[in-house]
Design an enzyme around this catalytic site. Structure first.
Site, short mmCIF file in Angstrom:
data_model
loop_
_atom_site.label_atom_id
_atom_site.label_comp_id
_atom_site.label_asym_id
_atom_site.label_seq_id
_atom_site.Cartn_x
_atom_site.Cartn_y
_atom_site.Cartn_z
N ARG A 108 0.84 -1.21 0.00
CA ARG A 108 0.00 0.00 0.00
C ARG A 108 0.87 1.26 0.00
O ARG A 108 0.56 2.24 -0.67
CB ARG A 108 -0.93 0.02 1.22
CG ARG A 108 -1.83 1.27 1.28
CD ARG A 108 -2.63 1.31 2.56
NE ARG A 108 -3.54 2.46 2.61
CZ ARG A 108 -3.23 3.64 3.12
NH1 ARG A 108 -2.02 3.86 3.61
NH2 ARG A 108 -4.12 4.62 3.12
N TYR A 216 0.77 -13.85 0.00
CA TYR A 216 1.28 -13.49 -1.33
C TYR A 216 2.55 -12.65 -1.20
O TYR A 216 2.81 -12.07 -0.15
CB TYR A 216 0.23 -12.77 -2.18
CG TYR A 216 -0.43 -11.53 -1.61
CD1 TYR A 216 0.14 -10.28 -1.75
CD2 TYR A 216 -1.67 -11.62 -0.97
CE1 TYR A 216 -0.49 -9.14 -1.27
CE2 TYR A 216 -2.30 -10.49 -0.48
CZ TYR A 216 -1.71 -9.26 -0.63
OH TYR A 216 -2.34 -8.14 -0.14
N ASP A 294 -14.20 3.83 0.78
CA ASP A 294 -14.75 3.28 2.03
C ASP A 294 -15.74 4.23 2.70
O ASP A 294 -16.53 3.81 3.53
CB ASP A 294 -13.61 2.98 3.01
CG ASP A 294 -12.96 1.62 2.75
OD1 ASP A 294 -13.25 1.01 1.70
OD2 ASP A 294 -12.15 1.18 3.59
C1 FAD Z 1 -7.24 -6.74 5.90
C2 FAD Z 1 -7.55 -5.93 4.67
C3 FAD Z 1 -7.05 -6.34 3.43
C4 FAD Z 1 -7.37 -5.61 2.27
N1 FAD Z 1 -6.89 -6.04 1.06
C5 FAD Z 1 -7.24 -5.38 -0.06
C6 FAD Z 1 -6.75 -5.79 -1.34
O1 FAD Z 1 -6.00 -6.76 -1.44
N2 FAD Z 1 -7.15 -5.09 -2.45
C7 FAD Z 1 -7.98 -4.01 -2.37
O2 FAD Z 1 -8.33 -3.43 -3.41
N3 FAD Z 1 -8.44 -3.58 -1.17
C8 FAD Z 1 -8.10 -4.23 -0.02
N4 FAD Z 1 -8.53 -3.79 1.19
C9 FAD Z 1 -9.43 -2.61 1.25
C10 FAD Z 1 -8.70 -1.29 1.17
O3 FAD Z 1 -7.63 -1.25 2.07
C11 FAD Z 1 -9.67 -0.13 1.45
O4 FAD Z 1 -10.91 -0.37 0.83
C12 FAD Z 1 -9.09 1.16 0.89
O5 FAD Z 1 -7.83 1.41 1.46
C13 FAD Z 1 -10.04 2.33 1.15
O6 FAD Z 1 -9.43 3.52 0.70
P1 FAD Z 1 -10.09 4.93 1.01
O7 FAD Z 1 -9.18 5.93 0.39
O8 FAD Z 1 -11.52 4.93 0.61
O9 FAD Z 1 -10.09 5.06 2.59
P2 FAD Z 1 -8.89 5.10 3.63
O10 FAD Z 1 -7.73 4.30 3.20
O11 FAD Z 1 -9.49 4.79 4.97
O12 FAD Z 1 -8.41 6.62 3.62
C14 FAD Z 1 -9.15 7.64 4.25
C15 FAD Z 1 -8.21 8.80 4.52
O13 FAD Z 1 -8.99 9.89 5.03
C16 FAD Z 1 -8.33 10.46 6.14
N5 FAD Z 1 -9.37 11.11 6.95
C17 FAD Z 1 -10.31 10.53 7.72
N6 FAD Z 1 -11.12 11.46 8.26
C18 FAD Z 1 -10.68 12.67 7.79
C19 FAD Z 1 -11.13 14.00 7.98
N7 FAD Z 1 -12.20 14.30 8.76
N8 FAD Z 1 -10.47 15.00 7.36
C20 FAD Z 1 -9.38 14.73 6.57
N9 FAD Z 1 -8.91 13.47 6.37
C21 FAD Z 1 -9.57 12.45 6.97
C22 FAD Z 1 -7.63 9.28 6.80
O14 FAD Z 1 -6.57 9.71 7.63
C23 FAD Z 1 -7.15 8.51 5.58
O15 FAD Z 1 -5.90 8.97 5.12
C24 FAD Z 1 -8.20 -4.47 2.36
C25 FAD Z 1 -8.66 -4.04 3.61
C26 FAD Z 1 -8.33 -4.75 4.76
C27 FAD Z 1 -8.85 -4.29 6.08
#
Ligand code: FAD
Length: 404
Positions: A108, A216, A294
Site C-alpha cells: 500500500r 502473497y 470506504d
Molecule cells: C485486511 C484488509 C485487506 C485488504 N486487502 C485489499 C486488497 O488486497 N485489495 C484491495 O483493493 N483492497 C483491499 N482492502 C481494502 C482497502 O484497504 C480499502 O478499501 C481502501 O484502502 C479504502 O481507501 P479509502 O481511500 O476509501 O479510505 P482510507 O484508506 O481509509 O483513507 C481515508 C483517509 O482519510 C483520512 N481522513 C479521515 N477522516 C478525515 C477528515 N475528517 N479529514 C481529513 N482526512 C480524513 C484518513 O486519515 C485517511 O488517510 C483491504 C482491507 C483490509 C482491512
C-alpha cells in the site's frame, strides 16, 4: 450549477489521491485535506486486480508501479491442514492476456507514494494535519471548515475520508459502521528471514473453520504478505497502525499446514483490524458534496476489491465531471458506481461463508464443486471473476447507459 473547477477532497488515502489525480488531469484545481500530520510507510499488501490496474494505467502510474509489483502465478484456495487445492486458477500472463491489464501485488505504501508523486506533478495541493470538521453546502459554493476553524470555499467537496467519514455523517446522519464479527491480522516478512519456509508465488487463500489466511509476495518477491482473518466479537478498532499480538495470532492458526505455521513462526510483528461494514447508503451525493471509496461502500476484504473500487470510483468521478455539469455528473456517478460496488460488497460477504467452511456438508459440497470446476470446467470460475476483473469502466463512461 456549472462544471466544478475548484475541488476539495477530504482524505489522502488511495481513494482520495486517485480522485485528486483524475480531477487534476481533467483540468480541476484540487486541494486535499488530510487529517494525518505525516504520510508514512503504513499498511501492508494490496492485491491490485486488472480492473484496478486498467484505471491506474489511465491515470498514468502503471509504469511507475511496475518496479514495486509482484506478479502472482495463480489464484489458489487450499485446505488449511492438508494443503489440497480447491482452486488453482492461472493469473500471471494468462490473466493479463484475458483482461487486458496485469494482476499485481503491491505494498500500500508504494501505491500511495506513486499516486502522491503523480498528484504533486499534476499540481494537486496536499495539506497535512488538516481534518475536515464540517461543510456548508450553498447554491453556488461549498464552504469547508477544518478542525482549526479555517474555512475554504470550493465548487465541490469529495468525502474520501474512509469508513468513519465525517462527510457521510453530515450528509446522512450519525450511524456507526457495523462490526462484522471478524478481525484481520496483517503483516509482512522479508523473504531473507523465511529460513527454509517455502511460499508458492501465488495469491493463496488457506481456508479453515471460522478463519482463513491469505499469503502473497510483494516488492518483486522480496517480502511475503499475510492477512489472517478470524471470526471473533471482541475487537472493535480499525486503523493502519494498531499492533496485534503475534503469539495470539500463532495460537489462532496452530496446527495449520506447515507453509502457514512456518510462515507465522517467522513473523515478528502484526497489525490488527476489526472488519466493519455498512449497508448500501441511500445516496452518495447531495448538492455540491459527494462520497467515494470506504466512505460510502466499505466491504469485507474477501474479494480484495476495497481499494480497487475506490480507484474505479475516483476515475469515474473525474471523467464524468469532465463531461457534465455538476448535478448530472454526480447523479451519473452514483448510478454507475452503486450497483457495481453493492454487488461486490455482497460477493465479499459470501466469500466469508466459503473461506470459513460454514454450512457443514453444504459448505464442503461448495468447496468440492469449486475443485471440480477449477480442474475440469474453468468457464465456471471465469463466469464469476470476469465481471469483476474484466470490467470495462471506460467503455461505460462513454456509453449512455449506466448499468453497473
Ligand atoms: C485486511 C484488509 C485487506 C485488504 N486487502 C485489499 C486488497 O488486497 N485489495 C484491495 O483493493 N483492497 C483491499 N482492502 C481494502 C482497502 O484497504 C480499502 O478499501 C481502501 O484502502 C479504502 O481507501 P479509502 O481511500 O476509501 O479510505 P482510507 O484508506 O481509509 O483513507 C481515508 C483517509 O482519510 C483520512 N481522513 C479521515 N477522516 C478525515 C477528515 N475528517 N479529514 C481529513 N482526512 C480524513 C484518513 O486519515 C485517511 O488517510 C483491504 C482491507 C483490509 C482491512
Amino acid at each position: 450549477m456549472n462544471k466544478a473547477k475548484q475541488v476539495a477532497i477530504a482524505g489522502a488515502g488511495i481513494g482520495g489521491l486517485s480522485a485528486a489525480l483524475a480531477l487534476a488531469k481533467t483540468g480541476h484545481k484540487v486541494t486535499i485535506f488530510e487529517q494525518a500530520s505525516q504520510l508514512g510507510e503504513v499498511g501492508a499488501g494490496l492485491q491490485m486486480s486488472p480492473n484496478a490496474m486498467k484505471v491506474l494505467r489511465y491515470l498514468g502510474v502503471e509504469d511507475a508501479l511496475r518496479a514495486f509489483a509482484f506478479v502472482p502465478q495463480h489464484a489458489c484456495i487450499r485446505h488449511f491442514k492438508s494443503g489440497d487445492y480447491y482452486l488453482k486458477s492461472p493469473l500471471g500472463a494468462v490473466a493479463e492476456a484475458r483482461y487486458g491489464a496485469p494482476y499485481w501485488h503491491l505494498h500500500r505504501a508504494d501505491l500511495h507514494k506513486v499516486l502522491l508523486t503523480a498528484c504533486e506533478q499534476t499540481g494537486v495541493s496536499l495539506i497535512l494535519g488538516s481534518a475536515v470538521e464540517s461543510y456548508l453546502d450553498l447554491d453556488d459554493q461549498v464552504i469547508v471548515t477544518l478542525e482549526d476553524q479555517s474555512q475554504h470555499s470550493v465548487d465541490l467537496l469529495i468525502g474520501a475520508d474512509g469508513i468513519r467519514s465525517v462527510i457521510r455523517e453530515q450528509m446522512l446522519g450519525k450511524e456507526s459502521p457495523t462490526f462484522m464479527k471478524q478481525v484481520a491480522w496483517r503483516g509482512v516478512i522479508p523473504v531473507s528471514e523465511l529460513d527454509g519456509v517455502t511460499i508458492q508465488p501465488d495469491a493463496c487463500v488457506w481456508v479453515g473453520p471460522k478463519r482463513h489466511l491469505v499469503t502473497y509476495y510483494l516488492r518483486g518477491g522480496e517480502w511475503v504478505n499475510f492477512v489472517a482473518v478470524e471470526e471473533r466479537d471482541d475487537w472493535q478498532q480499525e486503523s493502519w497502525r494498531e499492533e496485534g499480538d503475534i503469539n495470539e495470532l500463532r495460537a489462532a492458526f496452530a496446527g495449520w499446514h506447515p507453509e502457514v505455521s512456518g510462515l507465522l513462526a517467522k513473523a515478528q510483528s502484526t497489525f490488527l483490524w476489526a472488519l466493519n461494514g455498512r449497508e448500501a447508503l441511500s445516496t452518495w451525493h447531495q448538492g455540491r458534496v459527494v462520497l467515494l471509496g470506504d466512505a460510502c461502500h466499505p466491504m469485507l476484504p474477501f474479494m480484495a476489491q476495497g481499494a480497487a473500487m475506490a480507484i474505479e470510483d475516483a476515475y469515474a468521478l473525474g471523467r464524468l465531471l469532465e463531461q457534465h455539469a455538476l448535478p448530472v455528473a454526480l447523479a451519473r456517478y452514483e448510478a454507475l458506481r452503486k450497483p457495481r460496488t453493492t454487488k461486490i460488497q455482497a460477493m465479499s460477504k459470501d466469500n466469508a461463508g466459503l473461506y470459513h467452511m460454514r454450512g457443514g456438508a453444504l459448505g464442503r459440497m461448495k468447496l468440492n464443486a469449486l475443485r471440480v470446476a477449477s480442474e475440469y470446467c474453468p468457464p465456471v470460475i471465469h463466469a464469476k471473476l470476469d465481471p469483476v476483473y474484466g470490467y470495462d469502466l471506460e467503455g461505460r463512461l462513454v456509453d449512455s447507459s449506466y448499468e453497473g
